[in-house]
Design an enzyme around this catalytic site. Structure first.
Site, mmCIF file in Angstrom:
data_model
loop_
_atom_site.group_PDB
_atom_site.id
_atom_site.type_symbol
_atom_site.label_atom_id
_atom_site.label_comp_id
_atom_site.label_asym_id
_atom_site.label_seq_id
_atom_site.Cartn_x
_atom_site.Cartn_y
_atom_site.Cartn_z
ATOM 1 N N ASP A 13 0.791 -1.240 0.000
ATOM 2 C CA ASP A 13 0.000 0.000 0.000
ATOM 3 C C ASP A 13 0.826 1.295 0.000
ATOM 4 O OD1 ASP A 13 -1.910 -1.945 0.220
ATOM 5 O OD2 ASP A 13 -2.752 -1.242 2.102
ATOM 6 N N LYS A 123 -6.604 -5.020 -3.254
ATOM 7 C CA LYS A 123 -7.306 -5.607 -2.116
ATOM 8 C C LYS A 123 -8.366 -4.638 -1.590
ATOM 9 C CE LYS A 123 -3.922 -4.086 1.377
ATOM 10 N NZ LYS A 123 -4.790 -3.377 2.335
ATOM 11 N N CYS A 173 -1.789 -2.482 7.885
ATOM 12 C CA CYS A 173 -1.752 -3.410 6.756
ATOM 13 C C CYS A 173 -0.462 -4.216 6.672
ATOM 14 C CB CYS A 173 -2.015 -2.653 5.460
ATOM 15 S SG CYS A 173 -3.693 -1.971 5.387
#
Length: 236
Positions: A13, A123, A173
């Site tokens: 990310d 995702k 994450c």
């Protein structure tokens, strides 16, 4: 050695919405890890994968999609049920709108050398569930297959044995992705200099270190022997 040690680099990310100065959910100094990650991308990992939060506008993690007064970003929480089993629930913090599909905030930052990335995994596309991990939503009874990224299968198809995790954010994450990688049977490491936390203190970074250790994930340094083993692949 190639048959016994096949490492992958997993970049979590590293997106505009998670980086200053304009990110909707910016992690302090998040953009500064890009040069470190670019250096890692030059190492002979057998698979180099970047992940992206890629939410629909009506995603359940967005505070604005919940009724007042329990819809304040960062401070409000929601109880999210497993779509297939209402008895399994997750209490999740609510966030500002971020990483919406098709918006600039969902893009990988331009400082990242994407030319060296083999695969981008999107995702968080199932609006019904929060998904910090790049592998699965948090539910296990049963797993929400519609939310699965297929990442574990992609790593197995590449013969990966070890996973090195970097990116944003350490206490969300990155943490969940590393824990799931270990649960999937990969020997898993988080590279400390190549991640930043939302909370750099004891409740964020400190707690995450303990969580990773409990999950058999090793926190390593750039100069450590674990990455040294990756570098040695260049000479084999």
């Amino acid at each position: 050695m190639n048959n016994e040690f096949r490492p992958a680099l997993l970049i979590v990310d590293l997106q505009e919405d998670f980086c200053p100065p304009h990110g909707a959910l910016a992690v302090a100094e998040g953009r500064l890890i890009a040069p470190i990650i670019n250096d890692l991308l030059q190492l002979p990992f057998v698979k180099k994968i970047a992940t992206k939060d890629f939410h629909p506008p009506h995603h359940i993690s967005f505070a604005s999609n919940h009724p007042e007064p329990h819809n304040r970003p960062f401070t409000s929480f929601a109880t999210i049920p497993n779509p297939h089993n209402p008895d399994e629930t997750q209490i999740s913090r609510l966030w500002p709108v971020h990483c919406v599909q098709g918006t600039p905030g969902a893009e990988l930052i331009p400082e990242l050398d994407t030319s060296r990335i083999d695969l981008i995994v999107e995702k968080g596309q199932d609006s019904r569930v929060e998904m910090y991990s790049a592998f699965e939503a948090p539910f296990r009874d049963p797993v929400v297959k519609e939310a699965s990224s297929g990442l574990a299968q992609k790593l197995r198809e590449a013969g990966v044995t070890d996973v090195f995790v970097v990116g944003l954010a350490m206490d969300y994450c990155v943490r969940s992705t590393a824990i799931d990688a270990a649960a999937e049977g990969f020997k898993t490491y988080v590279i400390s200099e190549a991640t930043k936390a939302v909370d750099s203190g004891e409740q964020g970074w400190g707690k995450t270190e303990k969580d990773l250790e409990s999950a058999d994930v090793t926190l390593v340094r750039l100069a450590g022997e674990e990455l040294g083993k990756v570098r040695l692949l260049q000479t084999v």
